[in-house]
Design an enzyme around this catalytic site. Structure first.
Site, PDB file in Angstrom:
ATOM      1  N   LYS A   1      46.231  49.005  83.384  1.00 12.17           N
ATOM      2  CA  LYS A   1      47.540  48.528  82.924  1.00 12.17           C
ATOM      3  C   LYS A   1      47.528  48.346  81.413  1.00 12.17           C
ATOM      4  CE  LYS A   1      49.901  44.836  82.180  1.00 12.17           C
ATOM      5  NZ  LYS A   1      50.755  45.438  81.146  1.00 12.17           N
TER       6      LYS A   1
ATOM      7  N   GLU B   1      37.722  39.549  77.775  1.00  7.53           N
ATOM      8  CA  GLU B   1      37.472  39.693  76.325  1.00  7.53           C
ATOM      9  C   GLU B   1      38.692  39.108  75.637  1.00  7.53           C
ATOM     10  OE1 GLU B   1      34.737  40.618  75.167  1.00  7.53           O
ATOM     11  OE2 GLU B   1      33.797  41.667  76.851  1.00  7.53           O
TER      12      GLU B   1
ATOM     13  N   CYS C   1      40.713  41.323  67.246  1.00  8.60           N
ATOM     14  CA  CYS C   1      40.038  40.135  67.787  1.00  8.60           C
ATOM     15  C   CYS C   1      38.795  39.788  66.974  1.00  8.60           C
ATOM     16  CB  CYS C   1      39.669  40.380  69.239  1.00  8.60           C
ATOM     17  SG  CYS C   1      38.713  41.881  69.448  1.00  8.60           S
TER      18      CYS C   1
ATOM     19  N   GLU D   1      43.801  31.595  65.802  1.00  6.36           N
ATOM     20  CA  GLU D   1      43.809  33.050  65.636  1.00  6.36           C
ATOM     21  C   GLU D   1      45.207  33.469  65.180  1.00  6.36           C
ATOM     22  OE1 GLU D   1      43.796  35.650  69.164  1.00  6.36           O
ATOM     23  OE2 GLU D   1      42.310  36.883  68.132  1.00  6.36           O
TER      24      GLU D   1
END
Ligand code: NAD
Length: 477
Positions: free
Chosen positions: A174, A249, A283, A380
């Site tokens: 997906k 992750e 990331c 983040e």
């Protein structure tokens, strides 16, 4: 260039059960360029059932040599399609074309690695106390759901599906609703190269609708997810109901640590791309820089000079290093962080604004004097923003590095071998580079500590993660 717009299920393009479609917007022009089908729950059921049939009727029991041969053929076909895949990625998410080509080649390399790994992947023999013969075997799980984000759509789709397929599983992939094109191209190319029908299905669509249906489908044995920490938490919760295997992750806030003894000029010149590449939507972005005080001011000057040289602009041009952000809403999220920083005592050493004209551009932004309590320092941002701070004491610096809830990646610059080992051991992250900014090696495990995730992608570790470990004991008498 043909743009794939439908679901890929059971070896063929399919219309979704509903007429729902998602418009894709070119981030460099802000213009809609295509509508892509959006899967719904009944499509999830059809895809998972088709994958289960493909698994039971052949892929599970295929001789490893044959599986390896098919995956090598997929890798070869991907190499032949690098240009098309790169162009789709650039059009879809504004990735600079040079990076998109590198990432397309990386995807092919991942398939090569796991094609080779198939016949080098085995169990152990164990000298059990009671005698007889004891051995372990690695068995495929069945159907695996791979859910991937929009920032590195193609390589992550490859580094999840290739080891899963190599280990003998079938995959339902997906992609993020913003970035379905290269995942669809992957399925098309792989099928054309001989991957049997049903072994790899691709379902574009909304995460909350079909993502959850996929995670909770009773035939899904493992969920391999890359994305935000909040969605990772939700997936873990859903998967816990059936004790499904998960690997996650997730987000990051990676440090870049520069000691005065290092080749800090090189660190200053190369570090801007360690955070601004992919427009900071990475990331592993080194978004917190810790620079030892004696070289801090000179480092900052060199870092800013290198940042100002970066070529920001049209992602279709080969010289472009920084393209637009993926969407208006992602840019707006980053701008909220910048307005938060403006309301505090942070200093904007460069950047902070948009480019004029069309496209979701944001200038690479360097912040100084950011308080460790500020959002820009510890959250983040997922955009082209870096905070630079001086440090005096190694132990104090390490406490601040490890105060982050994340622990994905990072860099450390020093020419002192003992310090390199000491600091590398102390930093709480799954990946760390000394005198380099690399985070990803196809052959080595990649993943995070703490809220950055669970389990590992890449290397042989990822392949293990797509198997169940069975122990078999044979009595001698
Ligand atoms: P996201 O979490 O919003 O979406 C990731 C994927 O999950 C998409 O395919 C999305 O459709 C799907 N999804 C969303 N809600 C879901 C749900 N409830 N159930 C199942 N699936 C769902 O992340 P994003 O915005 O696409 O990507 C950015 C994030 O990904 C950042 O936090 C970044 O750090 C992280 N990321 C991590 C890594 C890594 O390897 N650690 C790599 C790339 C990106």
């Amino acid at each position: 260039m043909t743009v794939p717009t439908r679901l890929f299920v059971d070896g063929a393009w399919r219309e979704p059960a509903s007429a729902a479609r998602v418009s894709l917007i070119n981030p460099a022009t802000e213009e809609k360029f295509v509508e892509v089908a959006s899967a719904e729950v009944s499509d999830v059921n059809a895809a998972v059932e088709s994958a289960q049939r493909a698994w039971e009727s052949g892929w599970r029991d295929l001789a490893p040599g044959k599986r390896s041969e098919i995956l090598f053929n997929v890798a070869r076909a991907l190499r032949e399609n690098i240009e098309r895949i790169a162009e789709l990625e650039t059009l879809n998410i504004g990735k600079p074309i040079a990076d998109a080509r590198d990432e397309a080649a990386l995807g092919a390399r991942v398939f090569e690695f796991y094609a080779g790994a198939v016949t080098m992947f085995g169990g152990q023999t164990i000298p059990v106390a009671r005698g007889g013969f004891d051995f372990t075997m690695r068995q495929p799980m069945g159907v695996v759901a791979c859910i991937v984000p929009w920032n590195f759509p193609f390589p992550i789709a490859c580094w999840k599906s290739a080891p899963a397929l190599a280990a003998g599983n079938c995959v339902v992939l997906k992609p993020a609703s913003l970035s379905p094109l290269t995942a669809l191209a992957l399925a098309e190319v792989a099928h054309g190269a001989g991957l049997p029908s049903g072994v790899l299905q691709v379902l574009p669509g909304s995460g909350s609708a079909i993502g959850e249906a996929l995670v909770t489908h009773p035939l899904i044995r493992k969920v391999s997810f890359t994305g935000s920490t909040s969605v990772g938490q939700r997936i873990m919760e859903l998967a816990s109901r059936d004790i499904k295997r998960v690997s996650l992750e997730l987000g990051g806030k990676s440090p870049n640590i520069v000691f005065a003894d290092s080749d800090w000029h090189r660190a200053a010149e190369t570090s801007p791309m360690s955070v601004f590449a992919n427009t900071g939507q990475d990331c592993c972005a080194r978004s917190r820089m810790f620079v030892e005080r004696p070289v801090f001011d000179r480092f900052v000057d060199a870092f800013i000079a290198a940042t100002k040289k970066l070529i920001v602009g049209d992602p279709a041009k080969p010289e472009t290093q920084i393209g637009p952000m993926v969407s208006a809403s992602q840019r707006a999220t980053v701008e909220e962080y910048l307005s938060d920083a403006r309301g505090r005592r942070s200093k904007f050493a460069c950047g902070g604004g948009r480019l004029s004209g069309k496209g979701y551009y944001l200038q690479p932004t360097v912040l100084l004097d950011v308080d460790t309590a500020d959002r820009c320092w510890h959250e983040e941002i997922f955009g082209p923003v870096v905070c630079l701070a001086p440090f005096d004491d190694e132990a104090q610096m390490l406490r601040e590095v490890n105060a982050s809830p994340y622990g994905l990646s990072g860099s450390l610059w020093t020419n002192d071998l003992r310090r390199a080992l000491r600091v590398a051991r102390a930093v709480e992250s799954g990946v760390l580079s000394v005198n380099s900014h690399s985070s990803v090696h196809v052959e080595a495990p990649f993943g995070g500590f703490k809220r950055s995730g669970l389990g590992r992608d890449l290397g042989m570790t990822a392949m293990e993660g797509y198997t169940e470990l069975k122990n078999v004991y044979i009595a001698e008498s």
